[in-house]
Design an enzyme around this catalytic site. Structure first.
Site, PDB file in Angstrom:
ATOM      1  CD  GLU A 185      -3.950   9.805   2.793  1.00 42.11           C
ATOM      2  OE1 GLU A 185      -4.617   8.929   2.217  1.00 42.11           O
ATOM      3  OE2 GLU A 185      -3.619   9.727   3.993  1.00 42.11           O
ATOM      4  CB  THR A 204      -5.713   8.422   5.802  1.00 40.61           C
ATOM      5  OG1 THR A 204      -4.361   7.955   5.742  1.00 40.61           O
ATOM      6  CG2 THR A 204      -5.755   9.818   6.409  1.00 40.61           C
ATOM      7  CB  THR A 205      -5.019   3.013   5.906  1.00 40.92           C
ATOM      8  OG1 THR A 205      -4.261   3.024   7.121  1.00 40.92           O
ATOM      9  CG2 THR A 205      -4.252   3.769   4.830  1.00 40.92           C
ATOM     10  CG  HIS A 244      -1.747  -1.179   1.413  1.00 43.82           C
ATOM     11  ND1 HIS A 244      -2.647  -1.604   0.472  1.00 43.82           N
ATOM     12  CD2 HIS A 244      -1.824  -2.074   2.440  1.00 43.82           C
ATOM     13  CE1 HIS A 244      -3.248  -2.707   0.898  1.00 43.82           C
ATOM     14  NE2 HIS A 244      -2.760  -3.013   2.085  1.00 43.82           N
ATOM     15  CG  HIS A 269      -0.616   8.543   1.971  1.00 40.76           C
ATOM     16  ND1 HIS A 269      -1.420   7.420   1.889  1.00 40.76           N
ATOM     17  CD2 HIS A 269      -0.305   8.699   3.285  1.00 40.76           C
ATOM     18  CE1 HIS A 269      -1.592   6.917   3.110  1.00 40.76           C
ATOM     19  NE2 HIS A 269      -0.936   7.675   3.967  1.00 40.76           N
ATOM     20  CG  HIS A 303       2.606   5.808   6.370  1.00 37.15           C
ATOM     21  ND1 HIS A 303       2.340   5.839   7.728  1.00 37.15           N
ATOM     22  CD2 HIS A 303       1.527   6.370   5.769  1.00 37.15           C
ATOM     23  CE1 HIS A 303       1.152   6.385   7.927  1.00 37.15           C
ATOM     24  NE2 HIS A 303       0.646   6.716   6.757  1.00 37.15           N
ATOM     25  CG  HIS A 306       0.634  10.626   6.927  1.00 32.27           C
ATOM     26  ND1 HIS A 306      -0.461   9.902   6.481  1.00 32.27           N
ATOM     27  CD2 HIS A 306       0.443  11.903   6.502  1.00 32.27           C
ATOM     28  CE1 HIS A 306      -1.270  10.710   5.818  1.00 32.27           C
ATOM     29  NE2 HIS A 306      -0.740  11.928   5.814  1.00 32.27           N
TER      30      HIS A 306
END
Length: 337
Positions: free
Chosen positions: A128, A223-224, A86, A118, A116, A141
């Protein structure tokens, strides 16, 4: 002995199946995409979800104590990155105490867990959270848990258990030297479940190197999945600069279905009844007579809620602000009499 060996093999097979199931239990498109997350994780349909659009017209300025970043400059003894199908997840190990953050909008001290990223398939999308509906190419993040809890899972189940420090990225002409080894290692983890170790693990400050006094903050969620709520978000206003070449290396990673990992950000969620705050930094300065003066500097420099929404064109000294408010109060009292 043979039954024991068979049992151990079955256990390993089951564990591997569990690991794969856990890693593939959501996606960013298709039948396991964000629009279906709440079918399997009920919290994903909550009222205080992330990410959001930060509409600067509706942001409210608020004074916070100075944030404290402990051990952000401490060099890790080791570091490892993982393609989990992911995103890229990075874990660091430290010689003694792990980095912590406190102050600002935070209630308590929060301990670093992991970081991590995005990103999107081009430089116009990827972050995000958005600012005035504008996206950034990527978002970092840094995830922290309240030190009241011994594990991330325990903290995520509690109110005020998690905070996320969010950093946006922008594209510059030159490589960011602090990201040279980082982005080169991405080429070693193209396939999901592969790992790579740092030769020279960076400090948290090296990965950011921006102003840490200017930020927006609100209460949201992971957010996951499982989309746990009551997460304190701190979005720093100044983006981190990396080159187009460094950014593009993220897009060479693959997901579990062997497609490029080029869209791993969740769609925007409704703000609902929440308020986004903009920090007014408190700083201490000496006046030349060995006296400390508390001053305020706003992360929203042109609209200050303490002046009722009046437009200001420069940073306002809090001491001057208090004097002006008192003079206004005195004038009102005199006029009434």
């Amino acid at each position: 002995m043979r039954p024991l060996i068979v049992a151990l093999l079955l256990t390993l097979i089951c564990f591997d199946d569990f690991k794969t199931t856990f890693a593939e239990d959501f996606a960013y498109n298709g039948e396991m995409g964000p629009e279906h997350w709440s079918e399997h994780f009920s919290m994903c349909s909550g009222k205080h979800q992330s990410p959001i659009n930060i509409d600067l017209v509706n942001v409210i300025s608020r004074t916070y104590q100075i944030m404290t970043f402990n051990n952000f400059g401490t060099k890790p003894v080791s570091g490892e990155m993982l393609n989990n199908g992911h995103t890229v997840v990075v874990h660091f190990e430290y010689p003694e105490n792990r980095p912590t953050v406190s102050g600002g909008p935070l209630d308590g001290k929060f301990v670093f867990e992991q970081l991590h990223f995005h990103w999107g398939d081009n430089d116009t999308i990827g972050s995000e959270d958005r600012i005035n509906n504008v996206s950034f190419p990527a978002e970092l993040h840094m995830v922290f848990r309240n030190d009241k809890y011994s594990t991330f899972a325990e903290a995520a189940a509690e109110s005020n258990g998690i905070t996320v420090l969010a950093y946006f990225y922008k594209i510059g002409e030159n490589d960011n030297e602090s990201y040279n080894e980082f982005t080169e290692l991405l080429e070693e983890i193209v396939t999901p479940d592969t790992k790579a170790k740092f030769q020279e693990p960076p400090t948290l400050f090296q990965l950011t190197e921006i102003s840490i006094t200017q930020y927006y903050t609100y209460t949201g969620s992971l957010t996951t999945p499982p989309c746990s709520e009551d997460v304190t978000w701190i979005d720093f206003k100044t983006p981190i600069t990396i080159s187009a070449k460094q950014m593009d290396r993220f897009r060479h990673l693959n997901t579990y279905d062997n497609t490029p990992m080029t869209h791993n950000f969740r769609p925007l969620q409704p703000l609902n009844d929440r308020t986004v705050f903009s920090s007014i930094e408190l700083t201490w300065e000496e006046d030349g007579n060995d006296n400390d003066i508390i001053k305020g500097r706003s992360a929203k420099p042109f609209v200050d809620i303490l002046y009722g929404g009046a437009v200001v064109t420069k940073t306002i000294d809090l001491s001057n602000m208090i004097v002006m408010l008192l003079l206004n109060l005195l004038a009102t009292t005199i006029s009434l009499n």
